[in-house]
Design a protein around this motif. Structure first.
Motif, PDB file in Angstrom:
ATOM      1  N   ALA A 112      -4.817  -0.925  10.180  1.00  0.00           N
ATOM      2  CA  ALA A 112      -4.581  -2.323   9.798  1.00  0.00           C
ATOM      3  C   ALA A 112      -4.796  -2.485   8.293  1.00  0.00           C
ATOM      4  CB  ALA A 112      -5.525  -3.238  10.566  1.00  0.00           C
ATOM      5  N   GLY A 113      -4.032  -3.405   7.686  1.00  0.00           N
ATOM      6  CA  GLY A 113      -4.212  -3.699   6.260  1.00  0.00           C
ATOM      7  C   GLY A 113      -4.075  -2.436   5.429  1.00  0.00           C
ATOM      8  N   HIS A 114      -5.015  -2.254   4.468  1.00  0.00           N
ATOM      9  CA  HIS A 114      -4.849  -1.098   3.574  1.00  0.00           C
ATOM     10  C   HIS A 114      -5.112   0.236   4.259  1.00  0.00           C
ATOM     11  CE1 HIS A 114      -8.939  -2.709   2.749  1.00  0.00           C
ATOM     12  NE2 HIS A 114      -9.221  -1.484   3.103  1.00  0.00           N
ATOM     13  N   ASN A 115      -5.672   0.249   5.465  1.00  0.00           N
ATOM     14  CA  ASN A 115      -5.779   1.530   6.198  1.00  0.00           C
ATOM     15  C   ASN A 115      -4.387   2.111   6.449  1.00  0.00           C
ATOM     16  OD1 ASN A 115      -8.530   1.426   6.297  1.00  0.00           O
ATOM     17  ND2 ASN A 115      -8.639   0.583   8.372  1.00  0.00           N
ATOM     18  N   GLY A 116      -3.393   1.242   6.509  1.00  0.00           N
ATOM     19  CA  GLY A 116      -2.016   1.701   6.701  1.00  0.00           C
ATOM     20  C   GLY A 116      -1.507   2.531   5.530  1.00  0.00           C
ATOM     21  N   CYS A 117      -2.187   2.414   4.381  1.00  0.00           N
ATOM     22  CA  CYS A 117      -1.762   3.199   3.201  1.00  0.00           C
ATOM     23  C   CYS A 117      -2.156   4.668   3.328  1.00  0.00           C
ATOM     24  CB  CYS A 117      -2.387   2.634   1.929  1.00  0.00           C
ATOM     25  SG  CYS A 117      -1.816   0.981   1.534  1.00  0.00           S
ATOM     26  N   ILE A 118      -3.070   4.979   4.229  1.00  0.00           N
ATOM     27  CA  ILE A 118      -3.465   6.388   4.431  1.00  0.00           C
ATOM     28  C   ILE A 118      -2.455   6.972   5.417  1.00  0.00           C
ATOM     29  CG2 ILE A 118      -5.300   7.939   5.199  1.00  0.00           C
ATOM     30  CD1 ILE A 118      -7.257   5.553   4.578  1.00  0.00           C
ATOM     31  N   LEU A 119      -1.632   7.888   4.920  1.00  0.00           N
ATOM     32  CA  LEU A 119      -0.437   8.263   5.697  1.00  0.00           C
ATOM     33  C   LEU A 119      -0.789   8.814   7.074  1.00  0.00           C
ATOM     34  CD1 LEU A 119       1.650   9.821   2.806  1.00  0.00           C
ATOM     35  CD2 LEU A 119       1.721   7.478   3.689  1.00  0.00           C
ATOM     36  N   HIS A 120      -1.794   9.668   7.123  1.00  0.00           N
ATOM     37  CA  HIS A 120      -2.216  10.195   8.422  1.00  0.00           C
ATOM     38  C   HIS A 120      -3.635   9.706   8.725  1.00  0.00           C
ATOM     39  CE1 HIS A 120       0.992  13.631   8.502  1.00  0.00           C
ATOM     40  NE2 HIS A 120       1.502  12.436   8.682  1.00  0.00           N
ATOM     41  N   TYR A 121      -3.764   8.380   8.796  1.00  0.00           N
ATOM     42  CA  TYR A 121      -5.062   7.755   9.097  1.00  0.00           C
ATOM     43  C   TYR A 121      -5.314   7.873  10.596  1.00  0.00           C
ATOM     44  CZ  TYR A 121      -8.259   3.778   9.891  1.00  0.00           C
ATOM     45  OH  TYR A 121      -9.296   2.964  10.286  1.00  0.00           O
ATOM     46  N   ILE A 122      -6.281   8.716  10.974  1.00  0.00           N
ATOM     47  CA  ILE A 122      -6.513   8.898  12.420  1.00  0.00           C
ATOM     48  C   ILE A 122      -7.921   8.484  12.840  1.00  0.00           C
ATOM     49  CG2 ILE A 122      -4.768  10.689  12.762  1.00  0.00           C
ATOM     50  CD1 ILE A 122      -6.998  12.768  12.546  1.00  0.00           C
ATOM     51  N   ASP A 123      -8.699   7.940  11.864  1.00  0.00           N
ATOM     52  CA  ASP A 123     -10.050   7.490  12.248  1.00  0.00           C
ATOM     53  C   ASP A 123      -9.976   6.261  13.148  1.00  0.00           C
ATOM     54  OD1 ASP A 123     -11.373   9.472  10.888  1.00  0.00           O
ATOM     55  OD2 ASP A 123     -11.364   8.362   8.996  1.00  0.00           O
TER      56      ASP A 123
ATOM     57  N   TYR B  11       3.843   1.721   0.689  1.00  0.00           N
ATOM     58  CA  TYR B  11       2.393   1.592   0.863  1.00  0.00           C
ATOM     59  C   TYR B  11       1.805   1.074  -0.448  1.00  0.00           C
ATOM     60  CZ  TYR B  11       4.080   4.962   4.256  1.00  0.00           C
ATOM     61  OH  TYR B  11       4.821   5.593   5.230  1.00  0.00           O
ATOM     62  N   ILE B  12       1.251  -0.125  -0.432  1.00  0.00           N
ATOM     63  CA  ILE B  12       0.719  -0.713  -1.673  1.00  0.00           C
ATOM     64  C   ILE B  12      -0.795  -0.886  -1.516  1.00  0.00           C
ATOM     65  CG2 ILE B  12       0.972  -2.564  -3.368  1.00  0.00           C
ATOM     66  CD1 ILE B  12       3.698  -3.201  -2.111  1.00  0.00           C
ATOM     67  N   PRO B  13      -1.558   0.033  -2.087  1.00  0.00           N
ATOM     68  CA  PRO B  13      -3.009  -0.022  -1.881  1.00  0.00           C
ATOM     69  C   PRO B  13      -3.662  -1.126  -2.701  1.00  0.00           C
ATOM     70  CG  PRO B  13      -2.444   1.819  -3.307  1.00  0.00           C
ATOM     71  CD  PRO B  13      -1.154   1.160  -2.925  1.00  0.00           C
ATOM     72  N   GLU B  14      -4.907  -1.404  -2.370  1.00  0.00           N
ATOM     73  CA  GLU B  14      -5.772  -2.300  -3.150  1.00  0.00           C
ATOM     74  C   GLU B  14      -5.773  -1.823  -4.606  1.00  0.00           C
ATOM     75  OE1 GLU B  14      -7.633  -5.400  -1.349  1.00  0.00           O
ATOM     76  OE2 GLU B  14      -7.992  -3.561  -0.231  1.00  0.00           O
TER      77      GLU B  14
ATOM     78  N   ASP C 179       1.242  -7.358  -8.896  1.00  0.00           N
ATOM     79  CA  ASP C 179       0.628  -8.620  -8.476  1.00  0.00           C
ATOM     80  C   ASP C 179      -0.185  -8.399  -7.197  1.00  0.00           C
ATOM     81  OD1 ASP C 179       0.176 -11.197  -7.382  1.00  0.00           O
ATOM     82  OD2 ASP C 179       1.872 -11.984  -8.551  1.00  0.00           O
ATOM     83  N   LYS C 180      -1.375  -8.999  -7.159  1.00  0.00           N
ATOM     84  CA  LYS C 180      -2.220  -8.672  -6.019  1.00  0.00           C
ATOM     85  C   LYS C 180      -1.771  -9.299  -4.702  1.00  0.00           C
ATOM     86  CE  LYS C 180      -6.215 -11.669  -6.596  1.00  0.00           C
ATOM     87  NZ  LYS C 180      -7.457 -11.772  -7.284  1.00  0.00           N
ATOM     88  N   LYS C 181      -0.754 -10.125  -4.777  1.00  0.00           N
ATOM     89  CA  LYS C 181      -0.232 -10.666  -3.500  1.00  0.00           C
ATOM     90  C   LYS C 181       0.378  -9.550  -2.632  1.00  0.00           C
ATOM     91  CE  LYS C 181       4.392 -11.940  -5.121  1.00  0.00           C
ATOM     92  NZ  LYS C 181       5.401 -12.935  -5.324  1.00  0.00           N
TER      93      LYS C 181
ATOM     94  N   GLY D  73      -2.458  -4.217  -0.138  1.00  0.00           N
ATOM     95  CA  GLY D  73      -2.807  -4.060   1.284  1.00  0.00           C
ATOM     96  C   GLY D  73      -1.599  -4.138   2.201  1.00  0.00           C
ATOM     97  N   ILE D  74      -0.397  -4.224   1.622  1.00  0.00           N
ATOM     98  CA  ILE D  74       0.792  -4.209   2.487  1.00  0.00           C
ATOM     99  C   ILE D  74       1.261  -2.760   2.628  1.00  0.00           C
ATOM    100  CG2 ILE D  74       3.196  -4.951   2.740  1.00  0.00           C
ATOM    101  CD1 ILE D  74       2.522  -7.534   1.365  1.00  0.00           C
ATOM    102  N   ALA D  75       1.275  -2.279   3.843  1.00  0.00           N
ATOM    103  CA  ALA D  75       1.725  -0.911   4.115  1.00  0.00           C
ATOM    104  C   ALA D  75       2.693  -0.988   5.289  1.00  0.00           C
ATOM    105  CB  ALA D  75       0.543  -0.021   4.473  1.00  0.00           C
ATOM    106  N   VAL D  76       3.904  -0.514   5.063  1.00  0.00           N
ATOM    107  CA  VAL D  76       4.933  -0.586   6.113  1.00  0.00           C
ATOM    108  C   VAL D  76       5.591   0.776   6.274  1.00  0.00           C
ATOM    109  CG1 VAL D  76       7.176  -1.566   6.779  1.00  0.00           C
ATOM    110  CG2 VAL D  76       5.475  -3.017   5.637  1.00  0.00           C
ATOM    111  N   ARG D  77       5.595   1.278   7.484  1.00  0.00           N
ATOM    112  CA  ARG D  77       6.450   2.429   7.805  1.00  0.00           C
ATOM    113  C   ARG D  77       7.235   2.044   9.049  1.00  0.00           C
ATOM    114  NH1 ARG D  77       3.095   6.315   7.367  1.00  0.00           N
ATOM    115  NH2 ARG D  77       2.389   6.835   9.468  1.00  0.00           N
TER     116      ARG D  77
END
Ligand code: GLY
Ligand code: MN
Ligand code: MN
Length: 486
Positions: free
Chosen positions: A281-292, A421-424, A429-431, A434-438
């Motif tokens: 969720a949120g910026h966790n989506g920026c980690i390509l293979h986020y498995i935690d 994937y746009i990390p913190e 622009d900060k708007k 935290g947007i990460a879309v695949r």
């Protein structure tokens, strides 16, 4: 007479452990499929050669607990055998055994063992491999040491080099570790010392390079039998996405959402996952293979990126959906989402035999780079890779990143999976932070285009938002709060 009957009954009951009921589902690939794959590999082998395949090692998790065993996909593809401690030889030409038998393939497998089977599960043994898998030259691995074929006579002995750590099981003198040691002695495999002294392995007939190419040529093009499994894996994975879209609520945990997907997989009898589930969720989506998948409370304003694949009879899907936790995309989320979708759609339009995966990636990059510039997220060309750092395609099959050739052909199955994937703290622009879309879908290459296999999982903004309005049976599934006193 009565004594004789008792004697035979006793024999039968002893033999009873030799032929247990299996309760196995019947839709695995047939022995004819595996036989045909071995024949196809034999055709491709170079003159006067032998190809050698080892079963996957058992992997230890901790102390006396192992990971669930998973067979090496090449080994499974060629044999259907799903147990460890085995080795397979496929010869280009017929060989003659000491007793005069002619053979062009031979397998050594773990033997039946009543006590081991009570603890860790049923084994086929040499006889089971003959009858169930149709490999007529099947022997127990305890015989491998005595297998005295002269490997020097072959122009090439092809195998995958030994890169895995393999444990030597103390109580088994013919486990994979021993099989590999015995094989190395038989083929005169160069020792580490000789490699470092001579700077390169001694010249001999060992070929550890070409088998990957030969197997890619075979495994990349799917047969109708394989397509049945892949379609099931894909459909099941789509249903996981659908059920999650209906059940999604702010405050759920990433793990709970992972659990819903995986429950759907199991409900459809998928035996495994093709890879560890990614739910960010949120910026966790920026980690390509986020498995935690550890975030306990997903917030109503976030997107959640869910990349999961059911494994069905060995074959895996690979599907990603990114959805708004509260059921409605914000304007910024929607702009990024539509850009990724457009990139995927452009690649889908040109995905056909003759294209390469690199070319498809390029098509998606052009769309995404232009879009990011138009939105003011990137200013210079140098920044583009930062927000879309991966390629967009790979083969799927027995592996999630399956063997296969670069140039696409009819009956290959690939993914198309652009992402942004746009990390913190990104330089925009900060708007957008935290947007990460695949968006990832699976496609069968047809004669002059492709079939979109995973279209059952809603993909457009409108379809996702509509699906998320539907009720879920899980709305009523409430568990007691364990932190409250009884
Ligand atoms: N799920 C891994 C990948 O998309 O390649
Ligand atoms: Mn993928
Ligand atoms: Mn994926």
């Amino acid at each position: 007479m009565k004594q004789l009957i008792v004697f035979f009954l006793t024999l039968l009951s002893l033999a009873g452990f030799a032929q247990p009921a299996t309760d196995l589902p019947e839709d695995f690939l047939t022995k004819e499929f595996h036989l045909d794959r071995r024949a196809k590999l034999r055709e491709k082998l170079p003159a006067n050669s032998v190809a050698v395949f080892f079963a996957n090692p058992v992997r230890n998790r901790a102390n006396d607990v192992d990971y669930v065993y998973h067979q090496d996909p090449d080994f499974y593809y060629l044999t259907g055998y799903k147990e460890p401690n085995a080795v397979l030889f496929i010869f280009k030409d017929k060989q003659t055994a000491a007793n005069g038998t002619a053979y062009d393939e031979i397998i050594f497998v773990q033997p039946r063992n009543e006590m081991a089977e009570q603890w860790t599960g049923r084994r086929l043994g040499d006889q089971g491999v003959k009858t169930r898998l149709g490999l007529n030259q099947a022997f127990n691995n305890t015989e491998f040491k005595k297998f005295n074929i002269d490997f020097k006579k072959f122009d090439q002995v092809l195998f995958f080099d030994f890169e895995n750590d393999v444990r030597n099981e103390k109580y088994d003198s013919a486990d994979l570790y021993d099989i590999i040691e015995q094989f190395k002695a038989k083929v005169n495999y160069p020792s580490k010392e000789s490699v470092s002294v001579n700077r390169e392995p001694q010249k001999n007939n060992l070929n550890t390079k070409d088998l990957a190419k030969l197997m890619a040529g075979l495994r990349g093009v799917k047969t109708p039998e394989e397509m049945q499994m892949i379609r099931m894996a894909v459909n099941i994975s789509c249903m996981g996405q659908v059920e999650v879209m209906k059940a999604m609520k702010p405050g759920m945990s990433e793990r709970e959402i992972q659990g819903i997907h995986e429950y759907v997989f199991k409900k459809y009898q998928a035996e495994d996952l093709g890879y560890p589930s990614i739910v960010g969720a949120g910026h966790n989506g920026c980690i390509l293979h986020y498995i935690d998948n550890y975030k306990p409370n997903i917030s109503s304003k976030e997107l959640i990126l869910m990349d999961l694949g059911a494994e069905y009879r060995g074959y895996t899907a690979d599907i990603t959906r990114t959805i708004p936790v509260n059921g409605k995309f914000s304007p910024e989320q929607k702009q990024i989402y539509e850009l990724v979708l457009k990139a995927q759609e452009e690649a889908m339009k040109v995905c056909k035999p003759g294209m390469t995966m690199q070319q498809l990636t390029e098509v998606t990059r052009v769309v995404i780079n232009k879009g990011l510039k138009d939105l003011g997220i990137i200013k210079t060309e140098d920044e583009k890779h930062r927000y879309y750092p991966h390629g967009c395609c790979h083969h799927i099959g027995l592996d999630v990143h399956d063997r296969g050739e670069r140039v696409l052909q009819e009956n290959m199955v690939i993914t198309i999976e652009p992402g942004i994937y746009i990390p913190e703290n990104a330089n925009c622009d900060k708007k957008w932070w935290g947007i990460a879309v695949r968006i990832e879908d699976d496609y069968l290459l047809t004669k002059d285009g492709n079939e979109h296999l995973s279209s059952r999982a809603p993909r457009t903004v409108e379809d996702i938002e509509n699906m998320m309005k539907l009720p879920s049976p899980l709305d009523d599934f409430v568990l007691p709060d364990l932190k409250k006193s009884k």
